[in-house]
Enzyme design. Structure first.
Site, PDB file in Angstrom:
ATOM      1  N   TYR A 289      35.709  44.566  51.415  1.00  0.00           N
ATOM      2  CA  TYR A 289      36.943  44.555  50.615  1.00  0.00           C
ATOM      3  C   TYR A 289      37.381  45.993  50.325  1.00  0.00           C
ATOM      4  O   TYR A 289      38.539  46.365  50.539  1.00  0.00           O
ATOM      5  CB  TYR A 289      36.683  43.779  49.321  1.00  0.00           C
ATOM      6  CG  TYR A 289      37.739  43.920  48.266  1.00  0.00           C
ATOM      7  CD1 TYR A 289      38.974  43.315  48.405  1.00  0.00           C
ATOM      8  CD2 TYR A 289      37.493  44.637  47.093  1.00  0.00           C
ATOM      9  CE1 TYR A 289      39.946  43.428  47.420  1.00  0.00           C
ATOM     10  CE2 TYR A 289      38.439  44.750  46.102  1.00  0.00           C
ATOM     11  CZ  TYR A 289      39.671  44.146  46.264  1.00  0.00           C
ATOM     12  OH  TYR A 289      40.611  44.272  45.289  1.00  0.00           O
TER      13      TYR A 289
ATOM     14  N   VAL B 182      24.126  38.953  36.034  1.00  0.00           N
ATOM     15  CA  VAL B 182      23.711  39.230  37.405  1.00  0.00           C
ATOM     16  C   VAL B 182      22.889  40.519  37.421  1.00  0.00           C
ATOM     17  O   VAL B 182      23.338  41.558  36.924  1.00  0.00           O
ATOM     18  CB  VAL B 182      24.947  39.354  38.323  1.00  0.00           C
ATOM     19  CG1 VAL B 182      24.538  39.767  39.728  1.00  0.00           C
ATOM     20  CG2 VAL B 182      25.719  38.033  38.348  1.00  0.00           C
TER      21      VAL B 182
ATOM     22  N   GLU C  45      38.000  49.621  43.414  1.00  0.00           N
ATOM     23  CA  GLU C  45      36.810  49.435  44.235  1.00  0.00           C
ATOM     24  C   GLU C  45      36.815  50.334  45.478  1.00  0.00           C
ATOM     25  O   GLU C  45      35.773  50.512  46.110  1.00  0.00           O
ATOM     26  CB  GLU C  45      36.683  47.955  44.616  1.00  0.00           C
ATOM     27  CG  GLU C  45      35.277  47.606  44.956  1.00  0.00           C
ATOM     28  CD  GLU C  45      34.901  46.164  44.718  1.00  0.00           C
ATOM     29  OE1 GLU C  45      35.271  45.596  43.670  1.00  0.00           O
ATOM     30  OE2 GLU C  45      34.229  45.610  45.576  1.00  0.00           O
TER      31      GLU C  45
ATOM     32  N   THR D 278      42.864  48.954  44.676  1.00  0.00           N
ATOM     33  CA  THR D 278      41.765  48.596  43.764  1.00  0.00           C
ATOM     34  C   THR D 278      40.927  49.819  43.425  1.00  0.00           C
ATOM     35  O   THR D 278      40.784  50.731  44.256  1.00  0.00           O
ATOM     36  CB  THR D 278      40.852  47.528  44.410  1.00  0.00           C
ATOM     37  OG1 THR D 278      39.693  47.360  43.590  1.00  0.00           O
ATOM     38  CG2 THR D 278      40.390  47.932  45.800  1.00  0.00           C
TER      39      THR D 278
HETATM   40  C1  UGA Z   1      36.393  42.948  40.886  1.00  0.00           C
HETATM   41  C2  UGA Z   1      37.128  43.300  42.199  1.00  0.00           C
HETATM   42  O1  UGA Z   1      36.273  43.446  43.260  1.00  0.00           O
HETATM   43  C3  UGA Z   1      37.964  44.511  42.073  1.00  0.00           C
HETATM   44  O2  UGA Z   1      38.731  44.737  43.209  1.00  0.00           O
HETATM   45  C4  UGA Z   1      38.896  44.355  40.988  1.00  0.00           C
HETATM   46  O3  UGA Z   1      39.661  45.524  40.895  1.00  0.00           O
HETATM   47  C5  UGA Z   1      38.106  44.147  39.729  1.00  0.00           C
HETATM   48  O4  UGA Z   1      37.314  42.967  39.840  1.00  0.00           O
HETATM   49  C6  UGA Z   1      39.057  43.993  38.599  1.00  0.00           C
HETATM   50  O5  UGA Z   1      39.090  42.970  37.935  1.00  0.00           O
HETATM   51  O6  UGA Z   1      39.829  44.938  38.437  1.00  0.00           O
HETATM   52  P1  UGA Z   1      34.126  43.530  39.640  1.00  0.00           P
HETATM   53  O7  UGA Z   1      34.369  44.353  38.420  1.00  0.00           O
HETATM   54  O8  UGA Z   1      32.833  43.771  40.321  1.00  0.00           O
HETATM   55  O9  UGA Z   1      35.313  43.801  40.666  1.00  0.00           O
HETATM   56  O10 UGA Z   1      34.241  41.960  39.287  1.00  0.00           O
HETATM   57  P2  UGA Z   1      33.467  40.937  38.345  1.00  0.00           P
HETATM   58  O11 UGA Z   1      33.274  39.718  39.159  1.00  0.00           O
HETATM   59  O12 UGA Z   1      34.218  40.780  37.082  1.00  0.00           O
HETATM   60  O13 UGA Z   1      32.023  41.573  38.073  1.00  0.00           O
HETATM   61  C7  UGA Z   1      31.783  42.546  37.097  1.00  0.00           C
HETATM   62  C8  UGA Z   1      30.295  42.681  36.888  1.00  0.00           C
HETATM   63  O14 UGA Z   1      29.798  41.520  36.214  1.00  0.00           O
HETATM   64  C9  UGA Z   1      29.435  42.808  38.132  1.00  0.00           C
HETATM   65  O15 UGA Z   1      28.371  43.688  37.848  1.00  0.00           O
HETATM   66  C10 UGA Z   1      28.890  41.411  38.361  1.00  0.00           C
HETATM   67  O16 UGA Z   1      27.688  41.386  39.074  1.00  0.00           O
HETATM   68  C11 UGA Z   1      28.703  40.959  36.929  1.00  0.00           C
HETATM   69  N1  UGA Z   1      28.758  39.484  36.668  1.00  0.00           N
HETATM   70  C12 UGA Z   1      29.748  38.725  37.180  1.00  0.00           C
HETATM   71  C13 UGA Z   1      27.807  38.932  35.817  1.00  0.00           C
HETATM   72  O17 UGA Z   1      26.875  39.607  35.341  1.00  0.00           O
HETATM   73  N2  UGA Z   1      27.902  37.602  35.509  1.00  0.00           N
HETATM   74  C14 UGA Z   1      28.877  36.828  35.997  1.00  0.00           C
HETATM   75  O18 UGA Z   1      28.902  35.621  35.648  1.00  0.00           O
HETATM   76  C15 UGA Z   1      29.836  37.384  36.856  1.00  0.00           C
END
Ligand code: UGA
Length: 350
Positions: free
Chosen positions: A158, A225, A127, A125
């Site tokens: 993670y 968020v 991440e 990832t």
């Molecule tokens: C996730 C996983 O942790 C990674 O391992 C993975 O590689 C990655 O997704 C991916 O799809 O490749 P992340 O990008 O943080 O990481 O996942 P999301 O849940 O899509 O969040 C993205 C951003 O949107 C974050 O800042 C979160 O706080 C925000 N968010 C999420 C919102 O503002 N509203 C929402 O309804 C959901």
């Protein structure tokens, strides 16, 4: 579509029923590999497998059917390990389950690849890079520092589990001659990414695209968020799969290396993404979406222990060296995904 010429090679894909896996299997149907598509749940494959293919589907739970897993790895030439919880809400609600699956269960697959001398593609990832911390630098596979937060921010469990797995895979490469490539995906999006929800407590909490898509379809505000200030670089799953197929064909060149798959040009803040998706949704449906966005503190949305990656810019020079270039820009990625979910408007709670 490219084809491999070696008809004798068998590729075992663990996690074939997931988002990345189902697209990978679809691409592999156009090759001469013998493909073993393995997952505890193969529903997503139903829409991609033609009647007669080079793909054998095997439904099993790797944590239970261990003898079968060993047999499948023994009988393969190449193993792709996609098995993971890869959804931030799960890292918060089930940190032990996350590390158990993402490190310990995966490690067992690694060890079987060592034992039977198989070429391992380990999906990791972006991440693992953790925080950008204002550096505004692309994440490079060999040079970037891996920067995570304190233990009480257990979102990072993670990242640490995946990092540990990468380090062990690397050590097996040095000490036991394991042939492997580690792939670090940067936010892939497209059809089949996640499920839609009409109540986030019903089925956990998918990734941001699905939350926004669900809100659009239900005419509810898109949840931002902590104000949606963080940045992500998105890649269409078709481009991501194309990158994998190129790496697969050129695996000896990248043996024992890590490769980012991502698109720095497709960067947006999450607030910007919400605005873009509203605009595209209105264009695609002719609607006039009026519910807007709503700011939600992360403790309320995810629970205690959440922390966020601020920025992730991929250095993608390795896949670019294979002639890869993304076909989808930011708008095209989300237009395509929105179209798919307008057509397949199925909420998990319905
Ligand atoms: C996730 C996983 O942790 C990674 O391992 C993975 O590689 C990655 O997704 C991916 O799809 O490749 P992340 O990008 O943080 O990481 O996942 P999301 O849940 O899509 O969040 C993205 C951003 O949107 C974050 O800042 C979160 O706080 C925000 N968010 C999420 C919102 O503002 N509203 C929402 O309804 C959901």
């Amino acid at each position: 579509m490219r084809e491999n010429n070696n008809t004798s090679e068998t590729i075992a894909v663990f996690g074939a029923g997931g988002f990345i896996g189902s697209h990978m299997i679809e691409a592999l149907t156009a090759t001469n590999y013998k493909v073993l598509a393995i997952d505890v749940d193969l529903k997503k494959l139903a829409e991609v497998l033609p009647d007669s293919t080079n793909v054998t589907t095997i439904e099993l739970d790797i944590t239970k059917d261990r003898e079968k897993v060993e047999e499948l790895i023994k009988d393969s030439d190449i193993v792709v390990d996609l098995i993971a919880y890869a959804n931030p809400s799960i890292y918060i609600t089930d940190p032990i389950g996350t590390v158990t699956l993402d490190l310990f269960e995966n490690l067992w697959i690694t060890e079987l690849c060592v034992k039977y001398k198989k070429f391992l593609f380990q999906y990791s990832t972006c991440e693992v890079y953790g925080l950008d911390n204002g550096r505004n630098q692309p994440f490079n596979e060999e040079e970037s520092l891996l920067v995570v937060g304190p233990i009480n921010e257990h979102r990072w469990i993670y990242s640490c589990a995946k990092q540990m797995l990468e380090r062990i895979v690397h050590a097996y490469g040095i000490k036991e001659g394991l042939d492997y490539i580690v792939i670090r995906p940067f936010n892939f999006v497209g059809p089949r990414i996640d499920y839609l929800i009409d109540d986030k407590d019903e089925e956990g909490n998918p990734r941001v695209f699905s939350h926004f898509m669900s809100a659009l379809l239900l005419n509810k505000p898109l949840p931002l968020v902590d104000g949606g200030i963080n940045l992500r670089s998105y890649t269409h799953i078709e481009d991501a799969t194309d990158a994998f197929m190129r790496i697969l064909e050129n695996r000896q060149q990248f043996n024992r290396e890590i490769i980012n798959i991502g698109t720095p040009e497709n960067e947006t803040s999450i607030r910007g993404l919400a605005e873009l998706m509203i605009e595209l949704y209105n264009e695609e449906t002719g609607a006039n979406f009026s519910a807007g966005t709503v700011d939600i503190p992360s403790e309320e949305f995810y629970g205690e222990g959440y922390a966020d990656c601020d920025r992730r810019i991929p250095d993608n020079s390795k896949i670019a060296s294979l002639g890869w270039k993304e076909k989808y820009n930011l708008e095209e990625i989300f237009r395509d995904a929105i179209r798919y979910y307008i057509k397949n408007n199925e909420f998990v709670t319905q």
